[in-house]
Design a protein around this motif. Structure first.
Motif, PDB file in Angstrom:
ATOM      1  N   ALA A  25      -3.202  -1.781   3.700  1.00  0.00           N
ATOM      2  CA  ALA A  25      -2.357  -0.983   2.816  1.00  0.00           C
ATOM      3  C   ALA A  25      -3.110   0.029   1.979  1.00  0.00           C
ATOM      4  N   SER A  26      -4.451  -0.146   1.788  1.00  0.00           N
ATOM      5  CA  SER A  26      -5.171   0.740   0.876  1.00  0.00           C
ATOM      6  C   SER A  26      -6.645   0.784   1.225  1.00  0.00           C
TER       7      SER A  26
ATOM      8  N   HIS B 274      -7.008   4.455  -2.900  1.00  0.00           N
ATOM      9  CA  HIS B 274      -5.817   5.216  -2.505  1.00  0.00           C
ATOM     10  C   HIS B 274      -5.035   4.420  -1.473  1.00  0.00           C
ATOM     11  N   GLY B 275      -3.731   4.646  -1.456  1.00  0.00           N
ATOM     12  CA  GLY B 275      -2.895   3.987  -0.471  1.00  0.00           C
ATOM     13  C   GLY B 275      -3.233   4.460   0.939  1.00  0.00           C
TER      14      GLY B 275
ATOM     15  N   GLY C 261       7.935   3.007  -5.195  1.00  0.00           N
ATOM     16  CA  GLY C 261       7.174   1.917  -5.790  1.00  0.00           C
ATOM     17  C   GLY C 261       5.841   1.655  -5.130  1.00  0.00           C
ATOM     18  N   ASP C 262       5.583   2.239  -3.944  1.00  0.00           N
ATOM     19  CA  ASP C 262       4.294   2.037  -3.282  1.00  0.00           C
ATOM     20  C   ASP C 262       3.167   2.662  -4.103  1.00  0.00           C
ATOM     21  N   LEU C 263       2.014   1.976  -4.127  1.00  0.00           N
ATOM     22  CA  LEU C 263       0.833   2.544  -4.767  1.00  0.00           C
ATOM     23  C   LEU C 263       0.335   3.747  -3.971  1.00  0.00           C
TER      24      LEU C 263
END
Length: 340
Positions: A155-156, A317-318, A326-328
């Motif tokens: 995810a990141s 970072h994402g 709402g996602d980072l």
């Protein structure tokens, strides 16, 4: 959930005797009756390397199952270290959340829980709570230091860094910071009031054991340079603690950052494609453009420009192109002085 671990004994058992010398390879037996394993156990592989008298160090990887840099580095040590040359013991668990690692999943497929948000756990809870309870009540109390290796997962992506917890106990806080410095990555992320008290870091603080974590890139794959640096960092820590001879070059001074406000970071205000303009490891100024939110289902709609509200440092970072509200998007930290 209470943040005091239960006094009840753990339901997990080890197939090896951690008090025996030499190299042992076995399992932690996580008994959880489901359709895949109705009467057996879910294995959590464990390696013990025990030499002469000295401290005990616990190394954890795979706490999240889609983070592979740490497991790779730990498996290198399991293959190459000779217990006869150790002054102490190293307990290696390359895939602590083994069911999640097998699925390349951040959370456990057995109960959908995040292991690094499950401490102090519960011996009568689900499989994730049972595992957290075993780590906090059985493994941590026998250790003199703990290292928990993470990355951004699928995810990141993080700027490679070590994480040291600020503690009320100044000696423990300094021991944490010493480990972070000796590990040798160029960045130290200080964990203060925004640290999650359900993490391995928080569990180690409750037990009173010096501990660092690390964030080692991410993206759900392996970056060779980061794994090399991780292996070197682990060996530096072992030398610092007196288990091995120091054969690594001295680390360079590290930069210290801390998340001082959750509102410095950016989150997706709505769904779309995030056309990112910055990357982990960059310094940013208030007003700098972080990226543009674009809308593939309504191509006539203008992009939404997203900018940073304050100065800071992009810690992560994402890693998703298509984001939901709402996602980072960017995790932003601030410079701090070491030990401040």
């Amino acid at each position: 959930m209470s943040l005091t671990p239960s006094n009840q004994p753990s339901r997990l058992s080890a197939t090896i005797d951690l008090d025996l010398p030499g190299k042992q390879v076995g399992d932690l037996m996580l008994k959880w009756s489901d359709n895949s394993v109705p009467l057996g156990y879910h294995p959590i592989p464990i390696v013990s390397l025990r030499g002469g008298a000295g401290p005990t160090v616990l190394m954890l990887g795979g706490t999240h199952g889609d983070e592979f840099e740490g497991p790779a580095a730990i498996l290198r040590l399991a293959e190459h270290l000779d217990p006869a040359e150790l002054n102490g013991q190293i307990i290696l668990i390359p895939a602590l959340n083994a069911p999640a690692v097998a699925e390349s999943s951040r959370v456990s497929p057995l109960d959908g829980q995040n292991l690094n948000r499950a401490f102090p756990g519960d011996p009568d809870g689900g499989p994730t709570a049972m595992l957290a309870h075993y780590v906090e009540t059985v493994l941590l109390p026998r250790c003199d230091a703990v290292i928990d290796l993470h990355s951004g997962g699928k995810a990141s992506v993080f700027a490679p860094c070590t994480l040291a917890t600020r503690c009320a106990d100044p000696d423990l806080a300094q021991a944490n910071l010493d480990l972070a410095n000796i590990f040798g990555l160029p960045l130290i992320w200080m964990l203060g009031k925004h640290n999650d008290n359900r993490s391995v870091n928080a569990a180690a603080e409750r037990v009173g054991v010096p501990m660092i974590a690390a964030e080692l890139g991410g993206g759900g794959n392996i970056t060779p340079e980061i794994v090399d640096a991780t292996e070197t960092g682990l060996m530096r820590c072992l030398a610092h603690l007196g288990l091995v001879e120091n054969r690594c070059p001295a680390p360079r001074p590290a930069r210290c950052v801390e998340i001082l406000s959750p509102f410095d970071s950016l989150y997706a205000p709505e769904g779309g494609i995030f056309d990112r303009q910055v990357s982990a490891g960059q310094d940013i100024q208030a007003g700098d453009v972080a990226g543009y939110l674009r809308f593939p289902d309504t191509p006539g709609r203008p992009a939404v420009e997203l900018s940073f509200p304050n100065n800071g440092f992009v810690l992560a970072h994402g890693n998703r192109g298509l984001v939901r509200r709402g996602d980072l998007l960017t995790l932003v930290a601030q410079n701090v002085r070491e030990g401040s």
